[in-house]
Design an enzyme around this catalytic site. Structure first.
Site, PDB file in Angstrom:
ATOM      1  N   HIS A   7       4.845   8.951  12.204  1.00  0.00           N
ATOM      2  CA  HIS A   7       4.302   7.883  13.202  1.00  0.00           C
ATOM      3  C   HIS A   7       5.149   7.116  14.017  1.00  0.00           C
ATOM      4  O   HIS A   7       6.029   6.167  13.065  1.00  0.00           O
ATOM      5  CB  HIS A   7       3.378   7.890  11.615  1.00  0.00           C
ATOM      6  CG  HIS A   7       3.586   7.591  10.271  1.00  0.00           C
ATOM      7  ND1 HIS A   7       5.004   7.690  10.417  1.00  0.00           N
ATOM      8  CD2 HIS A   7       3.204   6.253  10.156  1.00  0.00           C
ATOM      9  CE1 HIS A   7       4.717   7.026   9.025  1.00  0.00           C
ATOM     10  NE2 HIS A   7       3.876   5.671   8.522  1.00  0.00           N
ATOM     11  N   HIS A  36       1.265  -1.328  -0.419  1.00  0.00           N
ATOM     12  CA  HIS A  36      -0.428  -0.020  -0.077  1.00  0.00           C
ATOM     13  C   HIS A  36       0.889   1.055   0.222  1.00  0.00           C
ATOM     14  O   HIS A  36       0.692   2.137  -0.304  1.00  0.00           O
ATOM     15  CB  HIS A  36      -0.589   0.056   1.430  1.00  0.00           C
ATOM     16  CG  HIS A  36       0.145   0.193   2.873  1.00  0.00           C
ATOM     17  ND1 HIS A  36      -0.124  -0.681   3.411  1.00  0.00           N
ATOM     18  CD2 HIS A  36       0.318   1.354   2.733  1.00  0.00           C
ATOM     19  CE1 HIS A  36       0.821  -0.263   4.375  1.00  0.00           C
ATOM     20  NE2 HIS A  36       0.533   0.861   4.645  1.00  0.00           N
TER      21      HIS A  36
END
Ligand SMILES: O=C(O)/C=C/c1cccc(O)c1O
Ligand SMILES: [Fe+2]
Length: 315
Positions: A180, A115
């Site tokens: 993140h 992804h």
């Protein structure tokens, strides 16, 4: 002969989380801006700098950079599952050019991309990551050891030098979150079972894949509710990084070290390596200006989420 750049965060949670409507609308508006920019630029070729999250690359063989001569989407998190449109002879030519400039680029004749690599193309081309000819470039962004940022910059520069004189419209894409810390295991702290997965977890069973994805989705839900034990996003760090991109002085990326990034921006902040490569490639083609910048820290997506576009000065 011209080049342009789109760098954007990705998140497998885009279709698996539910941020407030206002956030969703802002993100969608940034995607619409990216689409307009790219469709107006009308690239002949995309050079896609993307990470991988232990779907295509594992510790059985983990290069810092790898160029695919062929590539196939793994379909993780319902992402694009199919062959990309890779001009193989072009890829061979680029690899030799980059290697001749002293960069030890690995190549793959059967690369698998997840992804993180395909999401920008999916967003740009209505889900079709094969809509344009693409050179898929893996930049290791989750698996220590990491090369210094100066090497990522040198790699990006070598790629850019190849395209500087090419008579085609080339779009450099960088795909990665800013700060993140999603629940991707780290080898140093992993259990034996996780270490086996990190080393040789290619082509998991449907059950194993579903369990992994459900875990990430649940972590994102808890993170948004203030209940997850992952590191928080760091908007200050993100804004500083965006300022370096905007400055046009790509040498400014060299001060980012892996240890500090882990400590202040999370283990997946290394995905900005894809941005460093893309911005360095564009800079090798000429001085540039950032024409668009979107930024939001979005816990539901576990991402310091940004979208930027850039063109060459006078372009
Ligand atoms: O691969 C996974 O399981 C999770 C990936 C993830 C989660 C949140 C933000 C990202 O950039 C990711 O790649
Ligand atoms: Fe990612």
């Amino acid at each position: 002969m011209t080049q342009a750049l789109l760098c954007m965060s990705h998140s497998p949670l885009l279709d698996h989380a539910d941020p407030p409507d206002e956030v969703k609308a802002a993100v969608e508006a940034s995607f619409e801006h990216a689409r307009t920019f790219v469709h107006d630029f009308a690239p002949d070729l995309v050079v896609n700098f993307g990470p991988d999250h232990f779907n295509g690359f594992f510790y059985d063989l983990m290069p810092p950079f790898c160029l695919g001569y062929r590539a196939h989407g793994t379909g993780d998190y319902d992402s694009y599952a199919g062959d990309l449109d890779v001009p193989a002879s072009r890829a061979e030519d680029l690899a030799q050019f980059v290697i001749d400039r002293g960069i030890d680029l690995a190549i793959s004749r059967r690369m698998e991309v997840d992804h993180g690599a395909v999401q920008p193309m999916e967003i740009l081309y209505d889900g079709d990551a094969a809509a344009k000819p693409v050179l898929p470039v893996f930049v290791n962004s989750v698996a220590r050891p990491f090369v210094p940022m100066s090497r990522v910059r040198a790699f990006g520069r070598a790629v850019g030098e190849y395209f500087r004189a090419v008579d085609e419209r080339v779009l450099f894409i960088g795909s990665g979150g800013l700060s993140h810390d999603p629940p991707v295991p780290q080898f140093a702290t992993a259990t034996d079972a996780q270490r086996e997965f990190l080393t040789a977890g290619r082509h998991p069973t449907a059950e194993a894949r579903a369990a992994r994805q459900a875990g990430t989705i649940e972590t994102a839900r808890k993170f948004a509710a203030g209940e997850a034990d992952i590191m928080d996003l760091n908007p200050d760090w993100d804004r500083e990084f965006l300022a370096v991109c905007r400055s046009g002085r790509v040498e400014g990326f060299d001060r980012y070290t892996a240890d500090e990034m882990d400590a202040v921006a999370g283990h997946s902040s290394h995905e900005v390596r894809t941005w460093v490569a893309a911005y360095s490639a564009l800079r090798a083609c000429g001085a540039y200006e950032v024409t668009y910048e979107f930024y939001r820290p979005i816990r539901e997506y576990i991402a310091g989420f940004a979208v930027t576009t850039a063109i060459l000065n006078g372009g």
